[in-house]
Design an enzyme around this catalytic site. Structure first.
Site, PDB file in Angstrom:
ATOM      1  N   LYS A   1      -1.559  -2.631   8.154  1.00  0.00           N
ATOM      2  CA  LYS A   1      -3.234  -1.945   8.850  1.00  0.00           C
ATOM      3  C   LYS A   1      -3.209  -2.796  10.284  1.00  0.00           C
ATOM      4  O   LYS A   1      -2.470  -3.901  10.424  1.00  0.00           O
ATOM      5  CB  LYS A   1      -4.574  -2.068   8.002  1.00  0.00           C
ATOM      6  CG  LYS A   1      -5.025  -1.682   7.305  1.00  0.00           C
ATOM      7  CD  LYS A   1      -5.955  -1.626   6.293  1.00  0.00           C
ATOM      8  CE  LYS A   1      -6.404  -0.869   5.452  1.00  0.00           C
ATOM      9  NZ  LYS A   1      -7.187  -1.132   4.752  1.00  0.00           N
TER      10      LYS A   1
ATOM     11  N   ARG B   1      -0.720  -2.237  -6.328  1.00  0.00           N
ATOM     12  CA  ARG B   1      -0.856  -3.196  -5.792  1.00  0.00           C
ATOM     13  C   ARG B   1      -1.724  -4.190  -6.366  1.00  0.00           C
ATOM     14  O   ARG B   1      -1.721  -5.381  -5.961  1.00  0.00           O
ATOM     15  CB  ARG B   1      -1.877  -2.444  -4.223  1.00  0.00           C
ATOM     16  CG  ARG B   1      -1.499  -3.562  -3.705  1.00  0.00           C
ATOM     17  CD  ARG B   1      -2.187  -2.932  -1.761  1.00  0.00           C
ATOM     18  NE  ARG B   1      -3.004  -3.906  -0.719  1.00  0.00           N
ATOM     19  CZ  ARG B   1      -2.340  -4.050  -0.306  1.00  0.00           C
ATOM     20  NH1 ARG B   1      -1.230  -5.128  -0.164  1.00  0.00           N
ATOM     21  NH2 ARG B   1      -2.914  -4.820   0.496  1.00  0.00           N
TER      22      ARG B   1
ATOM     23  N   TYR C   1      -9.236 -10.681  -6.258  1.00  0.00           N
ATOM     24  CA  TYR C   1      -7.820 -10.559  -7.439  1.00  0.00           C
ATOM     25  C   TYR C   1      -8.372 -11.308  -8.185  1.00  0.00           C
ATOM     26  O   TYR C   1      -7.677 -11.538  -8.794  1.00  0.00           O
ATOM     27  CB  TYR C   1      -7.440 -10.075  -7.124  1.00  0.00           C
ATOM     28  CG  TYR C   1      -7.036  -9.407  -5.981  1.00  0.00           C
ATOM     29  CD1 TYR C   1      -6.561  -7.883  -6.448  1.00  0.00           C
ATOM     30  CD2 TYR C   1      -7.037  -9.508  -4.853  1.00  0.00           C
ATOM     31  CE1 TYR C   1      -6.120  -6.755  -5.722  1.00  0.00           C
ATOM     32  CE2 TYR C   1      -6.501  -7.746  -4.242  1.00  0.00           C
ATOM     33  CZ  TYR C   1      -5.967  -6.761  -4.071  1.00  0.00           C
ATOM     34  OH  TYR C   1      -6.303  -5.438  -3.745  1.00  0.00           O
TER      35      TYR C   1
ATOM     36  N   HIS D   1      -3.916  -9.526   4.097  1.00  0.00           N
ATOM     37  CA  HIS D   1      -5.457  -9.492   4.163  1.00  0.00           C
ATOM     38  C   HIS D   1      -5.409  -9.742   5.170  1.00  0.00           C
ATOM     39  O   HIS D   1      -5.172 -11.155   5.178  1.00  0.00           O
ATOM     40  CB  HIS D   1      -5.520  -9.812   2.547  1.00  0.00           C
ATOM     41  CG  HIS D   1      -5.745  -9.171   1.893  1.00  0.00           C
ATOM     42  ND1 HIS D   1      -5.575  -9.376   0.787  1.00  0.00           N
ATOM     43  CD2 HIS D   1      -6.306  -7.624   1.914  1.00  0.00           C
ATOM     44  CE1 HIS D   1      -6.202  -8.062  -0.028  1.00  0.00           C
ATOM     45  NE2 HIS D   1      -5.753  -7.066   0.218  1.00  0.00           N
TER      46      HIS D   1
ATOM     47  N   HIS E   1      -2.574   1.790  -5.636  1.00  0.00           N
ATOM     48  CA  HIS E   1      -3.797   0.848  -5.129  1.00  0.00           C
ATOM     49  C   HIS E   1      -3.360   0.023  -6.938  1.00  0.00           C
ATOM     50  O   HIS E   1      -3.495  -0.973  -6.259  1.00  0.00           O
ATOM     51  CB  HIS E   1      -4.302   1.028  -4.796  1.00  0.00           C
ATOM     52  CG  HIS E   1      -4.949   0.418  -3.560  1.00  0.00           C
ATOM     53  ND1 HIS E   1      -4.207   0.568  -2.222  1.00  0.00           N
ATOM     54  CD2 HIS E   1      -6.105  -0.700  -2.999  1.00  0.00           C
ATOM     55  CE1 HIS E   1      -4.573  -0.476  -1.163  1.00  0.00           C
ATOM     56  NE2 HIS E   1      -5.495  -0.964  -1.539  1.00  0.00           N
TER      57      HIS E   1
ATOM     58  N   ARG F   1       0.823  -1.306  -0.501  1.00  0.00           N
ATOM     59  CA  ARG F   1      -0.315  -0.432   0.190  1.00  0.00           C
ATOM     60  C   ARG F   1       0.731   0.966  -0.084  1.00  0.00           C
ATOM     61  O   ARG F   1       1.692   1.077   0.637  1.00  0.00           O
ATOM     62  CB  ARG F   1      -1.154   0.022   1.227  1.00  0.00           C
ATOM     63  CG  ARG F   1      -1.394  -1.301   1.226  1.00  0.00           C
ATOM     64  CD  ARG F   1      -2.534  -1.140   2.828  1.00  0.00           C
ATOM     65  NE  ARG F   1      -3.602  -2.580   2.610  1.00  0.00           N
ATOM     66  CZ  ARG F   1      -3.431  -3.505   4.304  1.00  0.00           C
ATOM     67  NH1 ARG F   1      -1.786  -3.820   3.908  1.00  0.00           N
ATOM     68  NH2 ARG F   1      -3.689  -4.296   3.239  1.00  0.00           N
TER      69      ARG F   1
END
Length: 300
Positions: A172, A245, A277, A268, A242, A148
């Site tokens: 995150k 990514r 994806y 994730h 993004h 990211r």
């Protein structure tokens, strides 16, 4: 305890105990400040006075003014978390958001570059200047490691383990993961660190890997500008970090990578996010089927 004070304690809880990122805390602050302002306009200032109907009317008002589905979902999530926190802390006994579903967010396939577009972007001539070396490394690492923009900006020197072909990335919630860095991504990052970064370092030393022309840590806005600038040269309009990514993940899956491995590389928490994806084109799926199924060629 009134709602305003409870909000302050909730934001402290997110930052300190939950380890939420500054961007997440800032977004929740905006959403919940707007929520409390709306409640105040309805003469509601005490946690015990909020009803489910109040929450639903607020979300309805946000929808009417044109808030995007993603922003509406985030606002609802922030409100639910805030009320759950107040119940857990004994501020109130009733949970007005109990069993309240989040607003439906339409699934949207991410933008993805073709392999040819990625090659055009990364193989174009870059200025042989400190900033040029940095820009190439930024693009190569975004595409080659699937970071990211915020993760790339947050990289420190101690997190770069080129001899071990790894990056220590904090995603995150400050969750750490190890991401391989190989090939042209590793080569461009090494070139920048050895030949470019030193010329960008200012009077105040910083541990940041990617620096701006003033010697400070590169911002996400600057990363966006770098992507747009070099994307235009390669004929890719409005290139976003993004997108690189997304392209990283899609090209790995097209190459046969395991979905669980891609989930780990992307950081994730839920594999359902990674499954976005898997929008592979039909010709690719057909090639995989023909190559893998034992009876695909019988009867020809």
């Amino acid at each position: 305890m009134d709602l305003a004070r409870a909000l302050g304690e909730y934001l402290d809880y997110l930052a300190v105990e939950r380890g939420s990122s500054p961007n997440t805390v800032a977004a929740y602050r905006r959403d919940l400040t707007r929520y409390l302002d709306w409640l105040a306009g309805e003469k509601i200032v005490e946690p015990t006075d909020v009803t489910r109907a109040d929450v639903e009317r607020h979300l309805g008002a946000l929808s009417e003014v044109g808030l995007s589905p993603a922003s509406l979902e985030r606002a609802a999530s922030a409100i639910k978390g805030f009320h759950r926190f107040m119940v857990l802390e004994g501020v109130c006994d009733e949970l007005p958001t109990a069993d309240m579903p989040l607003p439906a967010k339409p699934s949207r396939l991410p933008d993805v570059l073709s392999r040819e577009q990625a090659a055009s972007l990364l193989d174009q001539p870059f200025p042989q200047t400190p900033a040029g070396l940095r820009d190439r490394a930024v693009l190569e690492v975004l595409y080659g490691c699937g970071l990211r923009a915020s993760e790339l900006c947050g990289l420190d020197r101690r997190a770069v383990l080129l001899d071990e072909e790894l990056l220590r990335v904090f995603g995150k919630g400050s969750k750490e993961r190890l991401v391989p860095i190989l090939g042209t991504a590793a080569a461009s990052l090494r070139a920048y660190l050895e030949e470019g970064r030193g010329a960008l370092v200012g009077r105040m030393p910083t541990p940041a890997v990617f620096l701006n022309v003033h010697g400070g840590r590169l911002s996400r806005q600057s990363v966006h500008a770098i992507c747009e600038k070099y994307g235009r040269v390669a004929g890719i309009k409005g290139l976003h970090p993004h997108t690189l990514r997304h392209s990283f993940a899609t090209h790995l899956l097209e190459g046969g990578a395991d979905l669980r491995a891609v989930q780990e590389l992307l950081g994730h928490a839920d594999i359902s996010t990674t499954q976005l994806y898997t929008h592979l084109d039909r010709s690719h799926i057909r090639r995989v089927y023909l190559a893998a199924h034992p009876r695909a060629h019988l009867g020809e």
